[in-house]
Design a protein around this motif. Sequence first.
Motif, PDB file in Angstrom:
ATOM      1  N   TRP A   1     -64.859  65.832  34.878  1.00 33.79           N
ATOM      2  CA  TRP A   1     -65.549  67.069  35.236  1.00 33.79           C
ATOM      3  C   TRP A   1     -65.398  68.106  34.132  1.00 33.79           C
ATOM      4  CZ3 TRP A   1     -64.616  72.236  35.797  1.00 33.79           C
ATOM      5  CH2 TRP A   1     -65.602  72.971  36.478  1.00 33.79           C
ATOM      6  N   LEU A   2     -64.159  68.253  33.635  1.00 33.95           N
ATOM      7  CA  LEU A   2     -63.888  69.262  32.613  1.00 33.95           C
ATOM      8  C   LEU A   2     -64.581  68.919  31.305  1.00 33.95           C
ATOM      9  CD1 LEU A   2     -62.314  71.905  32.494  1.00 33.95           C
ATOM     10  CD2 LEU A   2     -60.370  70.630  31.586  1.00 33.95           C
TER      11      LEU A   2
ATOM     12  N   LYS B   1     -68.238  69.605  31.627  1.00 33.65           N
ATOM     13  CA  LYS B   1     -68.449  71.051  31.687  1.00 33.65           C
ATOM     14  C   LYS B   1     -68.425  71.656  30.292  1.00 33.65           C
ATOM     15  CE  LYS B   1     -68.954  74.435  34.572  1.00 33.65           C
ATOM     16  NZ  LYS B   1     -70.194  74.441  35.328  1.00 33.65           N
ATOM     17  N   ARG B   2     -67.446  71.277  29.504  1.00 35.99           N
ATOM     18  CA  ARG B   2     -67.242  71.859  28.188  1.00 35.99           C
ATOM     19  C   ARG B   2     -68.200  71.302  27.161  1.00 35.99           C
ATOM     20  NH1 ARG B   2     -60.808  73.147  27.426  1.00 35.99           N
ATOM     21  NH2 ARG B   2     -60.666  74.403  29.309  1.00 35.99           N
TER      22      ARG B   2
ATOM     23  N   GLU C   1     -59.055  64.650  44.290  1.00 35.24           N
ATOM     24  CA  GLU C   1     -59.287  64.536  42.851  1.00 35.24           C
ATOM     25  C   GLU C   1     -58.207  63.654  42.205  1.00 35.24           C
ATOM     26  OE1 GLU C   1     -61.879  65.517  41.400  1.00 35.24           O
ATOM     27  OE2 GLU C   1     -62.620  67.405  42.200  1.00 35.24           O
ATOM     28  N   THR C   2     -58.649  62.908  41.178  1.00 38.81           N
ATOM     29  CA  THR C   2     -57.710  62.102  40.394  1.00 38.81           C
ATOM     30  C   THR C   2     -57.679  62.658  38.972  1.00 38.81           C
ATOM     31  OG1 THR C   2     -59.457  60.613  39.640  1.00 38.81           O
ATOM     32  CG2 THR C   2     -58.336  60.041  41.708  1.00 38.81           C
ATOM     33  N   ASN C   3     -56.760  62.126  38.169  1.00 40.62           N
ATOM     34  CA  ASN C   3     -56.722  62.544  36.759  1.00 40.62           C
ATOM     35  C   ASN C   3     -58.079  62.276  36.107  1.00 40.62           C
ATOM     36  OD1 ASN C   3     -54.079  63.107  37.243  1.00 40.62           O
ATOM     37  ND2 ASN C   3     -53.238  61.461  35.980  1.00 40.62           N
TER      38      ASN C   3
ATOM     39  N   LYS D   1     -71.419  70.203  27.838  1.00 35.54           N
ATOM     40  CA  LYS D   1     -72.809  70.097  28.313  1.00 35.54           C
ATOM     41  C   LYS D   1     -73.779  70.563  27.243  1.00 35.54           C
ATOM     42  CE  LYS D   1     -73.151  74.518  30.532  1.00 35.54           C
ATOM     43  NZ  LYS D   1     -72.870  75.395  31.466  1.00 35.54           N
TER      44      LYS D   1
ATOM     45  N   LEU E   1     -60.126  69.190  49.011  1.00 36.57           N
ATOM     46  CA  LEU E   1     -60.880  68.916  47.784  1.00 36.57           C
ATOM     47  C   LEU E   1     -59.935  68.494  46.661  1.00 36.57           C
ATOM     48  CD1 LEU E   1     -63.409  69.177  45.887  1.00 36.57           C
ATOM     49  CD2 LEU E   1     -62.801  71.585  45.625  1.00 36.57           C
ATOM     50  N   LEU E   2     -58.869  69.261  46.477  1.00 41.19           N
ATOM     51  CA  LEU E   2     -57.940  68.977  45.374  1.00 41.19           C
ATOM     52  C   LEU E   2     -57.169  67.672  45.614  1.00 41.19           C
ATOM     53  CD1 LEU E   2     -56.579  72.584  44.667  1.00 41.19           C
ATOM     54  CD2 LEU E   2     -58.235  71.278  43.322  1.00 41.19           C
ATOM     55  N   ALA E   3     -56.905  67.356  46.890  1.00 39.15           N
ATOM     56  CA  ALA E   3     -56.175  66.119  47.205  1.00 39.15           C
ATOM     57  C   ALA E   3     -56.992  64.884  46.834  1.00 39.15           C
ATOM     58  CB  ALA E   3     -55.815  66.092  48.690  1.00 39.15           C
TER      59      ALA E   3
ATOM     60  N   LEU F   1     -61.037  64.733  37.422  1.00 35.90           N
ATOM     61  CA  LEU F   1     -60.958  66.098  36.899  1.00 35.90           C
ATOM     62  C   LEU F   1     -61.180  66.123  35.388  1.00 35.90           C
ATOM     63  CD1 LEU F   1     -58.157  68.022  38.855  1.00 35.90           C
ATOM     64  CD2 LEU F   1     -60.623  68.340  38.923  1.00 35.90           C
ATOM     65  N   SER F   2     -60.657  65.128  34.697  1.00 32.66           N
ATOM     66  CA  SER F   2     -60.866  65.070  33.243  1.00 32.66           C
ATOM     67  C   SER F   2     -62.355  64.930  32.946  1.00 32.66           C
ATOM     68  CB  SER F   2     -60.114  63.890  32.638  1.00 32.66           C
ATOM     69  OG  SER F   2     -58.730  64.054  32.819  1.00 32.66           O
TER      70      SER F   2
ATOM     71  N   ILE G   1     -60.113  73.718  50.356  1.00 27.86           N
ATOM     72  CA  ILE G   1     -59.633  73.639  48.974  1.00 27.86           C
ATOM     73  C   ILE G   1     -58.541  72.578  48.861  1.00 27.86           C
ATOM     74  CG2 ILE G   1     -58.357  74.887  47.177  1.00 27.86           C
ATOM     75  CD1 ILE G   1     -59.910  77.407  48.039  1.00 27.86           C
ATOM     76  N   ASP G   2     -57.617  72.569  49.804  1.00 24.86           N
ATOM     77  CA  ASP G   2     -56.539  71.574  49.781  1.00 24.86           C
ATOM     78  C   ASP G   2     -57.100  70.159  49.861  1.00 24.86           C
ATOM     79  OD1 ASP G   2     -54.164  73.576  51.742  1.00 24.86           O
ATOM     80  OD2 ASP G   2     -54.627  73.530  49.597  1.00 24.86           O
TER      81      ASP G   2
END
Lengths: 100, 163
Positions: free
Chosen positions: A40-41, A44-45, A32-34, A47, A28-30, A37-38, A25-26
């Motif tokens: 992806w979100l 997701k929202r 990611e960039t702004n 679709k 994976l999150l490391a 993630l933006s 998890i650490d």
Amino acid sequence: MHTIILGTVRKEIDMIDLNTLEKEIDELLAKETNESLSKWLFEKRNKNINAILGSGAFISVSSIISYNFTTNNIENTGVFENKEEDIFAMTNQSTTPMAA
Amino acid sequence: MYYHTQEKRKNRLSGPIICTKDNAWLGEGYYFWVSEDDADFWGMNSKRKTGEYEIYSAEIDCSNVLNTVFDKDHYDFWIKAIEKAATKFIKSTGIKPSLKELNDYFKENNIWTKLDGILFQDISKNPNHFLVKDFQYKKRIQLALYNKEKVTNFAHHYTGNCA
């Protein structure tokens, strides 16, 4: 992985390795960039909307509507010409009961 | 034993149905109740499409399920994972993600795929659930199962009428 010895049978039981999962998890999150993630979100929202709209660019309404458009340009075929007597006839033929 | 609630369909189910709805708060998965009471209440109030609901029972191998309800280490890990990811999302996007979004994120990035599911609890809304006045002493426990292979002896338990 835990090992249990039952008589002469050695049984390996898969247990959740929380430490490894936490490290993953650490990592994976490391990564990611702004932006990632933006994106992806947003995807997701949206679709469901994207499934309806499909892919492609949005185009301006003004690019498809002419500014020379007026109702005067529409030929009058008489179909929608509601004369006073026609309106009276239509309302009096209605079978819908009036509210008291 | 675990319980799976669905609206009554034309044919009996031979296995659980995956939930992909946006309100599947533990992400896409096969949802089971630990308590038969909770399964029944859910059916009566939330599975109303056909006017009747069905409860199915199943045995589930939970040896590889993240047990946030009864295992403190699992619970602590889960809280840390959710809060790390949520913090990153908020910092990067300015938006708070939903629990479903976080769980989907972990699944899509092959974190939760290493688990067979997650056992989680919240509070029951069933007014008949509690014998003690004004105090909800029972956990409402759900299992979101990601690996259907862990289900055995899936069988129709009973059919009920919706409220």
